[in-house]
Design a protein around this motif. Structure first.
Motif, PDB file in Angstrom:
ATOM      1  N   CYS A 247       0.857  -1.181   0.000  1.00  0.00           N
ATOM      2  CA  CYS A 247       0.000   0.000   0.000  1.00  0.00           C
ATOM      3  C   CYS A 247       0.892   1.231   0.000  1.00  0.00           C
ATOM      4  CB  CYS A 247      -0.883  -0.013   1.252  1.00  0.00           C
ATOM      5  SG  CYS A 247      -1.807   1.495   1.577  1.00  0.00           S
ATOM      6  N   SER A 248       0.578   2.194  -0.842  1.00  0.00           N
ATOM      7  CA  SER A 248       1.301   3.461  -0.798  1.00  0.00           C
ATOM      8  C   SER A 248       0.292   4.589  -0.680  1.00  0.00           C
ATOM      9  CB  SER A 248       2.171   3.653  -2.041  1.00  0.00           C
ATOM     10  OG  SER A 248       1.368   3.726  -3.198  1.00  0.00           O
ATOM     11  N   SER A 249       0.607   5.565   0.130  1.00  0.00           N
ATOM     12  CA  SER A 249      -0.350   6.643   0.382  1.00  0.00           C
ATOM     13  C   SER A 249       0.283   7.991   0.073  1.00  0.00           C
ATOM     14  CB  SER A 249      -0.819   6.601   1.831  1.00  0.00           C
ATOM     15  OG  SER A 249       0.250   6.917   2.700  1.00  0.00           O
ATOM     16  N   GLN A 250      -0.547   9.009   0.151  1.00  0.00           N
ATOM     17  CA  GLN A 250      -0.072  10.351  -0.182  1.00  0.00           C
ATOM     18  C   GLN A 250       0.771  10.913   0.941  1.00  0.00           C
ATOM     19  OE1 GLN A 250      -4.301  11.113  -0.563  1.00  0.00           O
ATOM     20  NE2 GLN A 250      -4.046  13.006   0.566  1.00  0.00           N
ATOM     21  N   SER A 251       1.612  11.835   0.609  1.00  0.00           N
ATOM     22  CA  SER A 251       2.506  12.454   1.569  1.00  0.00           C
ATOM     23  C   SER A 251       1.728  13.085   2.719  1.00  0.00           C
ATOM     24  CB  SER A 251       3.334  13.532   0.863  1.00  0.00           C
ATOM     25  OG  SER A 251       4.166  14.205   1.774  1.00  0.00           O
ATOM     26  N   GLY A 252       2.234  12.904   3.925  1.00  0.00           N
ATOM     27  CA  GLY A 252       1.591  13.485   5.102  1.00  0.00           C
ATOM     28  C   GLY A 252       0.650  12.537   5.808  1.00  0.00           C
ATOM     29  N   HIS A 253       0.294  11.449   5.145  1.00  0.00           N
ATOM     30  CA  HIS A 253      -0.582  10.465   5.776  1.00  0.00           C
ATOM     31  C   HIS A 253       0.279   9.468   6.554  1.00  0.00           C
ATOM     32  CE1 HIS A 253      -4.714  10.924   3.651  1.00  0.00           C
ATOM     33  NE2 HIS A 253      -4.158  12.091   3.878  1.00  0.00           N
ATOM     34  N   ASN A 254       0.522   9.804   7.819  1.00  0.00           N
ATOM     35  CA  ASN A 254       1.448   9.007   8.616  1.00  0.00           C
ATOM     36  C   ASN A 254       0.774   7.894   9.411  1.00  0.00           C
ATOM     37  OD1 ASN A 254       0.123  10.533  10.511  1.00  0.00           O
ATOM     38  ND2 ASN A 254       1.876  11.866  10.949  1.00  0.00           N
ATOM     39  N   THR A 255      -0.509   7.722   9.216  1.00  0.00           N
ATOM     40  CA  THR A 255      -1.238   6.639   9.873  1.00  0.00           C
ATOM     41  C   THR A 255      -1.829   5.734   8.802  1.00  0.00           C
ATOM     42  OG1 THR A 255      -1.829   8.054  11.756  1.00  0.00           O
ATOM     43  CG2 THR A 255      -3.116   6.041  11.432  1.00  0.00           C
ATOM     44  N   VAL A 256      -1.560   4.434   8.917  1.00  0.00           N
ATOM     45  CA  VAL A 256      -2.113   3.477   7.953  1.00  0.00           C
ATOM     46  C   VAL A 256      -2.742   2.328   8.726  1.00  0.00           C
ATOM     47  CG1 VAL A 256       0.067   2.231   7.708  1.00  0.00           C
ATOM     48  CG2 VAL A 256      -1.657   2.051   5.928  1.00  0.00           C
TER      49      VAL A 256
END
Lengths: 112, 113
Positions: A23-32
């Motif tokens: 999974c890769s998320s957008q910058s700044g999303h530090n919670t997964v």
């Protein structure tokens, strides 16, 4: 369009094998967080990572594990696959407010 | 621990008619409330959320939901549905922090022409 990308989209594994979902998320999303959605059911919370540390876990056994990396990507690893692990696996990310999770399109895992 | 009950697994409704999808929750502490929509073979999209303040929240595509603390409900409504609203709708709660989201089993909204 979602800022969360999951790979692969579909996967077939044999019982007893191990699998890694990404999974890769957008910058700044530090919670997964990761969810398992069985057919016809609502998603079930597996675990959550914040700043590369697991900080919350649902009712899933230790053979479900994960990693989060500094570049906001993460992995879900499942060992010793069982038939009941067949499901759609969803990744969801959020920023530090921890509200309004953004979901990826999921990985459909089939265990045969 | 918290739980979510979506009382209807399936709701058929005619196009342009109003609809209400029911959601009740159980929690010993204050929670945040969400509605997500899932189209076939896709992930979940956030429709609307209640965090605090006004108990009536609205989405950009005409849906609204009202938080009722005394009845522990967060029902979703739309005054006039369209064919494109056909989807699975999930109600969810969260205590915030590291608890993740707790989902209901979903309601399949079926729009009939």
């Amino acid at each position: 369009e979602t800022g969360v990308t999951q790979s692969p989209t579909h996967l077939i594994k044999t019982r007893g094998q191990q699998v890694t979902l990404r999974c890769s998320s957008q910058s700044g999303h530090n919670t997964v967080s990761w969810y398992q959605q069985a057919l016809g059911q609502g998603p079930q919370f597996i675990f959550q990572y914040y700043r590369e540390e697991e900080n919350g876990r649902g009712n899933f056994p230790p053979r479900f594990s994960g990693l989060q990396f500094p570049n906001y990507s993460s992995e879900l690893n499942v060992n010793a696959l069982e038939l009941d692990d067949s499901a759609l696996y969803l990744c969801a990310t959020t920023d530090s407010t921890n509200y309004g999770y953004t979901f990826g399109s999921g990985t459909r895992l089939t265990v045969v | 621990a918290q739980s979510v009950t979506q009382l209807d697994s399936q709701v058929p409704v005619f196009e342009e008619a109003p609809v209400e999808l029911r959601c009740n929750y159980s929690s010993s502490v204050s929670v945040y409330l969400f509605w997500y929509v899932q189209y076939p073979n896709q992930g979940l999209q956030l429709l609307l959320k209640y965090l605090s303040g006004s108990t009536l929240v609205e989405s950009i595509n005409g849906f609204e939901a009202e938080f009722n603390k005394s009845q522990t409900s967060f029902h979703l409504r739309k005054p006039s549905v369209h064919i494109s609203d056909t989807a699975e709708y999930f109600c969810a709660v969260s205590r915030g922090g590291a608890d993740g989201l707790t989902f209901g089993k979903g309601t399949h909204l079926i729009i009939q022409p």
